[in-house]
Write a protein that holds these residues in place. Structure first.
Motif: not given
Length: 434
Positions: A84, A81, A87
């Motif tokens: 992101d 991730y 996340r």
């Protein structure tokens, strides 16, 4: 600094009270105005605080070990991730929750010491400024100002001017030499503590960013102590040097008795444990049982040092159990029972003696003495002959007697043994030769 002192004013009175109580004890021995009385009071304050912080230190060790174990998983999450961040943070928190780890646990001992550190700094600063603080009254203030540690006043600093030092009845050169030596010792003890952690108690099989951070701190912390140390009073330097030495000794004890799996310290520990267990045949300490139990529970996930430990036990005829105990293996116990040697559960049964097997020459030479009197095991009594009252023809004929009967007139020919003919039925003689 006044703002920081006011923030920690709630702990200033307890800290000053503890110092005064220790000063009463050491003052009765060394004199109330000596540097030994006040210096040992500060050292005793450190020891008391560190003893109270031992549970937090244990929690810090467990948290550090858990974070080292999670580094590969954390790296996978960061790579998965990397685009992101939200996340990534959620997955990190989920991982911490599942494993029961807390990244802030490693900072708990330092955070817990901070109030006592700033409170002591505020007390010593008040002594330097001739201000009563906490339970330190005017008489104790005058006694503390007279106290010198190796010629340096308790409240003097490296950055003090000659006028400030002379007001405390001391020499500026002496103050700077003493404070410089204490700062160097404080930084060196911090460096050695961090280096000991990096070189001996880190899993060398896993390369993670956590190791790089620890290596960086190994050089950053000593520099920070050297920079800030010149602004610390001599009494605070005594406090910080004592707590560094305590940390170093405490960490040496942990590394020696409960090392990190996969580290050089674990290899040395398991080598010592192998010698101890193979010599005594069992594990005696609870801490050793805990480590053996953890190694057994890993199964195929054991590292190189743990597999070597299990193999060494097997070669010695021992087996590690799931509860951390070490017992004799089944094959070793069976071999000892067969040989008649004592086993772990008691004495073994003696092995039954088997009769010696005769060679071919011994069996052939035994024919001269008769098949009935063949060689027997040593110590076994020979069979007794029948009584003389028994009829002569009832007695079994010996080979010699059979040969004599065949040589009588009318027998026809010599025995097979004397004729040298091969075994088997003989061809009848011609009637013309009679």
């Amino acid at each position: 600094m006044d703002t920081i002192a006011s923030l920690f004013s709630f702990i200033t009175t307890p800290v000053s009270w503890v110092i005064v109580q220790f000063h009463k004890v050491y003052g009765a021995i060394f004199g109330p105005d000596t540097g030994w009385a006040w210096g040992l009071s500060i050292v005793s304050l450190v020891i008391l605080i560190r003893i109270c912080l031992i549970p937090l230190f244990v929690k810090q060790i467990k948290s550090t070990r858990a974070m080292q174990t999670l580094q590969p998983e954390m790296k996978k999450i960061q790579e998965r991730y990397k685009n992101d961040k939200q996340r990534q943070s959620e997955e990190m928190m989920k991982l911490y929750k599942e494993t029961g780890t807390n990244p802030l646990s490693s900072c708990l001992p330092i955070l817990a010491q901070s109030p006592f550190f700033f409170a002591l700094y505020h007390v010593l600063n008040g002594i330097a400024n001739n201000d009563t603080i906490g339970v330190i009254n005017e008489s104790l203030l005058a006694s503390a100002q007279k106290a010198h540690i190796f010629g340096a006043p308790l409240a003097a600093k490296f950055t003090d001017s000659a006028a400030d030092v002379s007001a405390l009845d001391a020499s500026l050169t002496t103050v700077r030499i003493v404070t410089a030596v204490m700062i160097v010792m404080m930084s060196a003890s911090q460096f050695f503590t961090q280096r000991q952690l990096m070189t001996k108690n880190v899993d060398t099989t896993v390369k993670t960013p956590f190791m790089q951070q620890q290596k960086m701190l190994m050089y950053v912390f000593p520099v920070m102590f050297a920079v800030f140390g010149i602004n610390f009073p001599v009494g605070v330097l005594v406090y910080w040097l004592t707590t560094n030495v305590w940390t170093m000794g405490q960490q040496m004890y942990v590394i020696h008795n409960n090392p990190t799996p996969g580290s050089k310290a674990q290899a040395a520990y398991l080598e010592r444990l192998t010698k101890h267990v193979t010599h005594h045949g069992k594990v005696r300490r609870r801490s050793e049982k805990t480590i053996v139990k953890a190694i057994v529970a890993k199964g195929r996930d054991r590292n190189e040092f743990e597999r070597k430990f299990i193999n060494a036990l097997s070669k010695a005829g021992l087996a590690a159990q799931a509860d951390g105990a070490v017992i004799k293996s089944e094959s070793q116990a069976a071999a000892q029972a067969e040989d008649g040697t004592p086993t772990a559960g008691g004495t073994g049964t003696p092995k039954r003696q088997q009769p010696k097997r005769q060679s071919k020459s011994q069996r052939q030479s035994g024919g001269a003495a008769g098949t009935a009197g063949a060689a027997k095991p040593a110590g076994e009594p020979t069979s007794l002959s029948k009584s003389d009252d028994e009829p002569e023809d009832a007695k079994p004929a010996t080979p010699a007697k059979k040969a004599a009967q065949k040589q009588q007139p009318g027998a026809g020919t010599r025995s097979k043994a004397q004729s040298g003919q091969r075994k088997g039925p003989q061809r009848p003689k011609s009637p013309s030769k009679k």
